[in-house]
Design a protein around this motif. Structure first.
Motif, PDB file in Angstrom:
ATOM      1  N   ALA A 252       0.842  -1.201   0.000  1.00 59.02           N
ATOM      2  CA  ALA A 252       0.000   0.000   0.000  1.00 59.02           C
ATOM      3  C   ALA A 252       0.876   1.250   0.000  1.00 59.02           C
ATOM      4  CB  ALA A 252      -0.911  -0.013   1.221  1.00 59.02           C
ATOM      5  N   LEU A 253       1.920   1.240   0.837  1.00 62.64           N
ATOM      6  CA  LEU A 253       2.834   2.383   0.895  1.00 62.64           C
ATOM      7  C   LEU A 253       3.521   2.559  -0.458  1.00 62.64           C
ATOM      8  CD1 LEU A 253       4.087   4.531   2.691  1.00 62.64           C
ATOM      9  CD2 LEU A 253       5.766   2.858   3.453  1.00 62.64           C
ATOM     10  N   HIS A 254       3.905   1.413  -1.015  1.00 62.31           N
ATOM     11  CA  HIS A 254       4.529   1.389  -2.338  1.00 62.31           C
ATOM     12  C   HIS A 254       3.584   2.050  -3.355  1.00 62.31           C
ATOM     13  CE1 HIS A 254       6.779  -0.794  -5.613  1.00 62.31           C
ATOM     14  NE2 HIS A 254       5.618  -0.615  -6.206  1.00 62.31           N
ATOM     15  N   GLY A 255       2.291   1.681  -3.284  1.00 58.31           N
ATOM     16  CA  GLY A 255       1.291   2.225  -4.216  1.00 58.31           C
ATOM     17  C   GLY A 255       1.171   3.734  -4.075  1.00 58.31           C
ATOM     18  N   LEU A 256       1.137   4.216  -2.832  1.00 49.54           N
ATOM     19  CA  LEU A 256       1.022   5.653  -2.587  1.00 49.54           C
ATOM     20  C   LEU A 256       2.205   6.403  -3.183  1.00 49.54           C
ATOM     21  CD1 LEU A 256      -0.230   6.001   1.103  1.00 49.54           C
ATOM     22  CD2 LEU A 256      -1.310   6.873  -0.982  1.00 49.54           C
ATOM     23  N   LEU A 257       3.401   5.859  -2.918  1.00 56.15           N
ATOM     24  CA  LEU A 257       4.611   6.535  -3.399  1.00 56.15           C
ATOM     25  C   LEU A 257       4.700   6.522  -4.915  1.00 56.15           C
ATOM     26  CD1 LEU A 257       7.226   5.328  -0.776  1.00 56.15           C
ATOM     27  CD2 LEU A 257       6.521   7.676  -1.201  1.00 56.15           C
ATOM     28  N   THR A 258       4.344   5.379  -5.507  1.00 59.48           N
ATOM     29  CA  THR A 258       4.448   5.322  -6.978  1.00 59.48           C
ATOM     30  C   THR A 258       3.388   6.230  -7.615  1.00 59.48           C
ATOM     31  OG1 THR A 258       3.161   3.294  -6.886  1.00 59.48           O
ATOM     32  CG2 THR A 258       5.521   3.045  -7.177  1.00 59.48           C
ATOM     33  N   GLY A 259       2.198   6.285  -6.993  1.00 57.37           N
ATOM     34  CA  GLY A 259       1.145   7.184  -7.492  1.00 57.37           C
ATOM     35  C   GLY A 259       1.633   8.625  -7.457  1.00 57.37           C
ATOM     36  N   ALA A 260       2.260   9.005  -6.326  1.00 58.57           N
ATOM     37  CA  ALA A 260       2.768  10.382  -6.185  1.00 58.57           C
ATOM     38  C   ALA A 260       3.870  10.636  -7.213  1.00 58.57           C
ATOM     39  CB  ALA A 260       3.310  10.571  -4.767  1.00 58.57           C
ATOM     40  N   THR A 261       4.698   9.612  -7.476  1.00 56.25           N
ATOM     41  CA  THR A 261       5.783   9.775  -8.458  1.00 56.25           C
ATOM     42  C   THR A 261       5.204  10.038  -9.847  1.00 56.25           C
ATOM     43  OG1 THR A 261       7.081   8.202  -7.182  1.00 56.25           O
ATOM     44  CG2 THR A 261       7.837   8.642  -9.421  1.00 56.25           C
ATOM     45  N   LEU A 262       4.170   9.259 -10.179  1.00 57.68           N
ATOM     46  CA  LEU A 262       3.575   9.396 -11.514  1.00 57.68           C
ATOM     47  C   LEU A 262       2.960  10.787 -11.691  1.00 57.68           C
ATOM     48  CD1 LEU A 262       3.027   7.971 -14.157  1.00 57.68           C
ATOM     49  CD2 LEU A 262       0.920   7.081 -13.198  1.00 57.68           C
ATOM     50  N   LEU A 263       2.258  11.224 -10.645  1.00 56.69           N
ATOM     51  CA  LEU A 263       1.626  12.546 -10.698  1.00 56.69           C
ATOM     52  C   LEU A 263       2.691  13.628 -10.834  1.00 56.69           C
ATOM     53  CD1 LEU A 263      -1.314  13.383 -10.520  1.00 56.69           C
ATOM     54  CD2 LEU A 263      -0.957  13.907  -8.094  1.00 56.69           C
ATOM     55  N   VAL A 291       5.545   5.046 -15.898  1.00 53.79           N
ATOM     56  CA  VAL A 291       4.521   3.997 -15.750  1.00 53.79           C
ATOM     57  C   VAL A 291       5.174   2.617 -15.828  1.00 53.79           C
ATOM     58  CG1 VAL A 291       2.499   2.932 -16.853  1.00 53.79           C
ATOM     59  CG2 VAL A 291       2.641   5.416 -16.643  1.00 53.79           C
ATOM     60  N   ALA A 292       6.079   2.459 -16.802  1.00 52.23           N
ATOM     61  CA  ALA A 292       6.733   1.151 -16.985  1.00 52.23           C
ATOM     62  C   ALA A 292       7.566   0.790 -15.766  1.00 52.23           C
ATOM     63  CB  ALA A 292       7.605   1.194 -18.236  1.00 52.23           C
ATOM     64  N   LEU A 293       8.292   1.778 -15.231  1.00 51.70           N
ATOM     65  CA  LEU A 293       9.116   1.494 -14.048  1.00 51.70           C
ATOM     66  C   LEU A 293       8.249   1.101 -12.857  1.00 51.70           C
ATOM     67  CD1 LEU A 293      11.984   4.135 -13.896  1.00 51.70           C
ATOM     68  CD2 LEU A 293      12.157   1.686 -14.228  1.00 51.70           C
ATOM     69  N   ILE A 294       7.132   1.816 -12.702  1.00 53.67           N
ATOM     70  CA  ILE A 294       6.229   1.516 -11.571  1.00 53.67           C
ATOM     71  C   ILE A 294       5.723   0.077 -11.676  1.00 53.67           C
ATOM     72  CG2 ILE A 294       3.915   2.055 -10.677  1.00 53.67           C
ATOM     73  CD1 ILE A 294       4.574   5.016 -11.173  1.00 53.67           C
ATOM     74  N   GLU A 295       5.429  -0.315 -12.907  1.00 48.51           N
ATOM     75  CA  GLU A 295       4.945  -1.684 -13.103  1.00 48.51           C
ATOM     76  C   GLU A 295       6.028  -2.688 -12.684  1.00 48.51           C
ATOM     77  OE1 GLU A 295       2.892  -2.116 -16.913  1.00 48.51           O
ATOM     78  OE2 GLU A 295       3.778  -4.120 -16.933  1.00 48.51           O
ATOM     79  N   LEU A 296       7.284  -2.385 -13.031  1.00 46.80           N
ATOM     80  CA  LEU A 296       8.370  -3.301 -12.669  1.00 46.80           C
ATOM     81  C   LEU A 296       8.610  -3.322 -11.161  1.00 46.80           C
ATOM     82  CD1 LEU A 296      11.006  -2.521 -15.459  1.00 46.80           C
ATOM     83  CD2 LEU A 296       9.482  -4.482 -15.296  1.00 46.80           C
ATOM     84  N   TRP A 297       8.465  -2.157 -10.534  1.00 49.06           N
ATOM     85  CA  TRP A 297       8.729  -2.084  -9.098  1.00 49.06           C
ATOM     86  C   TRP A 297       7.707  -2.870  -8.269  1.00 49.06           C
ATOM     87  CZ3 TRP A 297       9.635   3.967  -9.100  1.00 49.06           C
ATOM     88  CH2 TRP A 297      10.899   4.223  -9.596  1.00 49.06           C
ATOM     89  N   ALA A 298       6.579  -3.212  -8.904  1.00 48.69           N
ATOM     90  CA  ALA A 298       5.524  -3.916  -8.158  1.00 48.69           C
ATOM     91  C   ALA A 298       6.031  -5.216  -7.530  1.00 48.69           C
ATOM     92  CB  ALA A 298       4.350  -4.208  -9.076  1.00 48.69           C
ATOM     93  N   GLY A 299       7.044  -5.850  -8.162  1.00 43.02           N
ATOM     94  CA  GLY A 299       7.525  -7.134  -7.631  1.00 43.02           C
ATOM     95  C   GLY A 299       8.587  -6.982  -6.548  1.00 43.02           C
TER      96      GLY A 299
END
Ligand SMILES: Nc1ncnc2c1ncn2[C@@H]1O[C@H](COP(=O)(O)OP(=O)(O)OP(=O)(O)O)[C@@H](O)[C@H]1O
Length: 558
Positions: A252-263, A291-299
């Motif tokens: 969840a924290l990861h999601g918040l940070l990646t969302g903020a990064t994308l924005l 977007v592509a990096l965020i997808e990779l960071w998911a793992g």
């Protein structure tokens, strides 16, 4: 004594370094192709949309980007295919080698050291821990290394387009790739160890419950045992749940940070485009790269967690195999004589650790080639201890045992064990065929030799009745009577063809008639071998040359 440097588990991985590096390279290529594909497609779509809006349809270069997209798609498919192929191949090879490594290191510790570890515990290490270790590369190390390399390329590319965008990606990579996983795993080593211990506990209880099911049923204790298994399962489930929650919260924290990064990247790209510093396709490319990096960071979370449980598993495996052996191997072993020689116990004393009393207290004994002796004594008087010194499972505290005048400590264990055929007190009969059980004694024995041996131990009729040499023998000899199981184990020991035979309670569990029949057959079966027999029972005339009694650590002629 710790393991020699060259025999650590890491050497198993190093042996496959070419395959492992290739896996990382292919994984990295897949990531690179996927990221470039998204960046290029994003830029291309934006450029086409803008060209369409500006009415530049015929002058717009469709071909170069679309050829690039096709090329990257093909590259991604190919590298993903080979990454899976090579990755699985190397994982399976490591799985095989890690098990061989564990067996090779653990077996010399049996029974002295391993005897203190419960079977379920050993099974847990052999199954659970090794499974964590063999997946360590594909689940943890390879993705982390490939992601690190991918991050460097992505940040460098972003730098060429817009330095602030590169700084944003670098900050996000640090936070998401290192900070969040660190929060997730930092200080969790104790929790991981605790979880591994609970997993082992559940396995122990299940294993021992199945092993002792008949006794538990007879004692009406099955429900009680089932209750203990349920409690252990609940405790493990609670720990697994806690671990999953940790993963969920860091995700969840990861999601918040990646969302903020994308924005932030979107705002940065728009503002840079607004200031005329980059054109629209490049701005779109930056956003799609993110977007592509965020997808990779998911793992990432899963990879860090696998790394941690893998490290705990490695430590647990080393905890077993790094135990010092009970006896030391000589630096330069002496060859064992090829002709039969006299065995001599000279003033042998021995005490078990944590036991002040000498179980053996000045034993003098001779066993000449071809001689047959029996040791009798009360339960606990040290008869089995005496034979375990002969097998060099332990060394005497003082005094020595010699063979043809040479101290047994001068021989390599493996060479010495070839001189002895041992029928232990609880010799197992393995689930398998009659032949499979017998060939443990002599793997090269022909069917004729096996049949001759079965006849000699009077199991010929039984073997024919169960379907011959390929007849099935149930686990722990479930399809044999106690006497038949003992005879089968004796046949196996005799097939070894070693000059010394050690029989520990060969007639235990047999009725008097069967026991005496087996004992009377012994002198012929031995064919001139020396015999050391440990027994509670009175022996019929002529079975052995001398009977000794072991009492208070000393031997007396009976
Ligand atoms: N691995 C061990 N660790 C510690 N003490 C042990 C170990 N094996 C045996 N002992 C102890 O040493 C003593 C002698 O045991 P041992 O098994 O040699 O007796 P035994 O004469 O063969 O008995 P039995 O006839 O019941 O098999 C016993 O007091 C036993 O508790």
């Amino acid at each position: 004594m710790s393991a020699p440097h060259s025999d650590r588990l890491r050497t198993v991985f190093l042996r496959h370094r070419a395959g492992l590096l290739l896996t990382v390279l292919l994984l990295w290529t897949t990531m690179l192709a996927g990221t470039a594909l998204l960046g290029l497609s994003g830029g291309f779509l934006t450029a086409s949309a803008l060209a369409g809006a500006a009415g530049l349809g015929s002058g717009f270069n469709f071909f170069t980007p679309s050829a690039g997209i096709r090329g990257l798609t093909m590259a991604r498919i190919a590298s993903r295919y080979f990454e899976k192929l090579v990755g699985h191949d190397v994982t399976l090879r490591i799985a095989r080698d890690a098990r061989v490594w564990f067996f090779r290191r653990a077996l010399p510790l049996a029974p002295g050291r391993l005897g203190g570890t419960r079977t379920g515990e050993l099974l847990a290490r052999l199954l659970g821990d090794i499974a964590e270790v063999d997946g360590l590369w594909v689940r943890a190390l390879a993705p982390l290394m490939a992601l690190g390399a991918m991050g460097v390329v992505a940040i460098a590319s972003a730098w060429l387009i817009l330095p602030e965008a590169a700084a944003l990606l670098a900050a996000a990579a640090l936070l998401v790739g290192v900070g969040v996983p660190w929060l997730g795993v930092h200080g969790r080593g104790a929790e991981e160890r605790d979880r591994a211990e609970h997993r082992t506990r559940l396995r122990n209880l299940s294993f021992e419950g199945i092993e002792g099911a008949a006794d538990l049923a007879a004692l009406d204790a099955l429900d009680h045992w089932q209750g203990r298994v349920d409690v252990a399962a609940r405790q493990l489930r609670a720990r697994d749940r806690r671990r999953r929650w940790r993963l969920v919260s860091s995700t969840a924290l990861h999601g918040l940070l990646t969302g903020a990064t994308l924005l932030s990247m979107l705002l940065l790209a728009l503002s840079a485009h607004g200031q005329g510093r980059i054109d629209a396709p490049l701005a779109a490319g930056l956003v799609f790269l993110t977007v592509a990096l965020i997808e990779l960071w998911a793992g990432l979370g899963l990879a860090w967690q696998s790394l941690q449980s893998g490290r705990v598993a490695v430590a647990r495996l080393h905890g077993i195999v790094d135990q010092p052996p009970m006896v030391d191997e000589p630096v330069q072993p002496q060859p064992v004589p090829t002709v039969a020689a006299t065995l001599q116990w000279e003033q042998v004393r021995f005490a078990w650790p944590a036991d002040a009393r000498n179980v053996l207290d000045g034993i003098d004994l001779t066993l000449a080639p071809g001689q047959r002796i029996a040791i009798r004594g009360d339960s606990g008087s040290g008869k089995t201890t005496l034979s375990s010194l002969l097998l060099r499972l332990h060394d005497p505290g003082s005094g020595r045992i010699t063979h043809g005048g040479v101290d047994l400590r001068a021989y390599a264990q493996e060479d010495w064990h070839r001189q002895i055929a041992w029928l232990p007190q609880h010799a197992p009969v393995f689930a398998g065929s009659v032949a499979g059980n017998l060939r443990l004694g002599d793997p090269g024995a022909s069917d004729e030799v096996l049949w001759a041996m079965l006849e000699r131990v009077r199991l010929g009729d039984w073997a024919r009745a169960v379907g011959g040499l390929q007849g099935w023998v149930g686990e722990n000899g479930a399809t044999l009577s106690a006497g038949q199981a003992r005879r089968l184990a004796l046949a196996r020991a005799l097939l070894r063809g070693s000059p010394i035979l050690v029989l520990d309670e060969p007639t235990e569990g047999l009725d008097v008639d069967t026991a005496h029949a087996l004992l009377r057959d012994l002198p012929v079966l031995l064919e001139g071998r020396s015999l050391l027999m440990i027994t509670h029972d009175a022996l019929p005339e002529g079975v052995v040359d001398v009977v000794y009694r072991l009492q208070d650590g000393k031997l007396f002629v009976d």
